[in-house]
Scaffold this active site. Structure first.
Site, PDB file in Angstrom:
ATOM      1  N   CYS A  35       0.832  -1.217   0.000  1.00 33.03           N
ATOM      2  CA  CYS A  35       0.000   0.000   0.000  1.00 33.03           C
ATOM      3  C   CYS A  35       0.864   1.264   0.000  1.00 33.03           C
ATOM      4  O   CYS A  35       0.356   2.350  -0.250  1.00 33.03           O
ATOM      5  CB  CYS A  35      -0.948   0.007   1.190  1.00 33.03           C
ATOM      6  SG  CYS A  35      -0.108   0.052   2.768  1.00 33.03           S
ATOM      7  N   CYS A 104      -2.691  -2.923   8.637  1.00 32.87           N
ATOM      8  CA  CYS A 104      -2.383  -1.571   9.117  1.00 32.87           C
ATOM      9  C   CYS A 104      -1.951  -1.633  10.586  1.00 32.87           C
ATOM     10  O   CYS A 104      -1.049  -0.900  11.004  1.00 32.87           O
ATOM     11  CB  CYS A 104      -3.587  -0.657   8.956  1.00 32.87           C
ATOM     12  SG  CYS A 104      -4.423  -0.835   7.362  1.00 32.87           S
TER      13      CYS A 104
END
Ligand code: FES
Length: 125
Positions: A35, A104
């Site tokens: 990402c 995350c």
């Protein structure tokens, strides 16, 4: 059901401990190649106790909320206890993250580990 818990939204909109610590005792920076998000953690440590922690995150809402929560969880902890912080504990403290956003919270775990390793390596020298 909302995508994000209220806690995630709260930590994303008002993140705790954002910033830099000058002359930090441990600094860790990690990124996720997929990402492209980056997280940097700064630790101030006195007598093996984390007295201050700050972060800079260039990333998604979950990454910012995870960094914010992770700093709250380790502040005041002993180094050896902070080493045990898992991304699962961060996600749980946020009342959960969507499955595809769990990576995350992994970034937060890794950033803290990396900063603690930096501290430990400096201590040995
Ligand atoms: Fe990459 Fe959240 S999408 S850290």
């Amino acid at each position: 059901m909302a995508l994000y818990s209220e806690k995630v939204m709260e930590h994303f909109l008002q993140p705790r401990n954002v910033g830099v610590i000058e002359n930090a005792d441990g600094v860790g920076e990690v990124g996720n190649a997929k990402c492209g998000d980056i997280m940097k953690m700064y630790l101030k440590i006195d007598d093996d106790i984390i007295t201050d922690v700050k972060f800079e995150t260039f990333g998604c809402a979950s990454a910012i909320a995870s960094s914010s929560m992770a700093t709250e969880l380790i502040k005041g902890q002993r180094v050896e206890d902070a080493m045990k912080l898992t991304n699962k504990a961060v996600a749980e403290a946020l009342d959960g993250l969507p499955a595809y956003k769990m990576h995350c919270s992994v970034l937060a775990e890794e950033a803290i580990q990396s900063a603690l390793e930096d501290y430990n390596s400096k201590k040995i020298k």
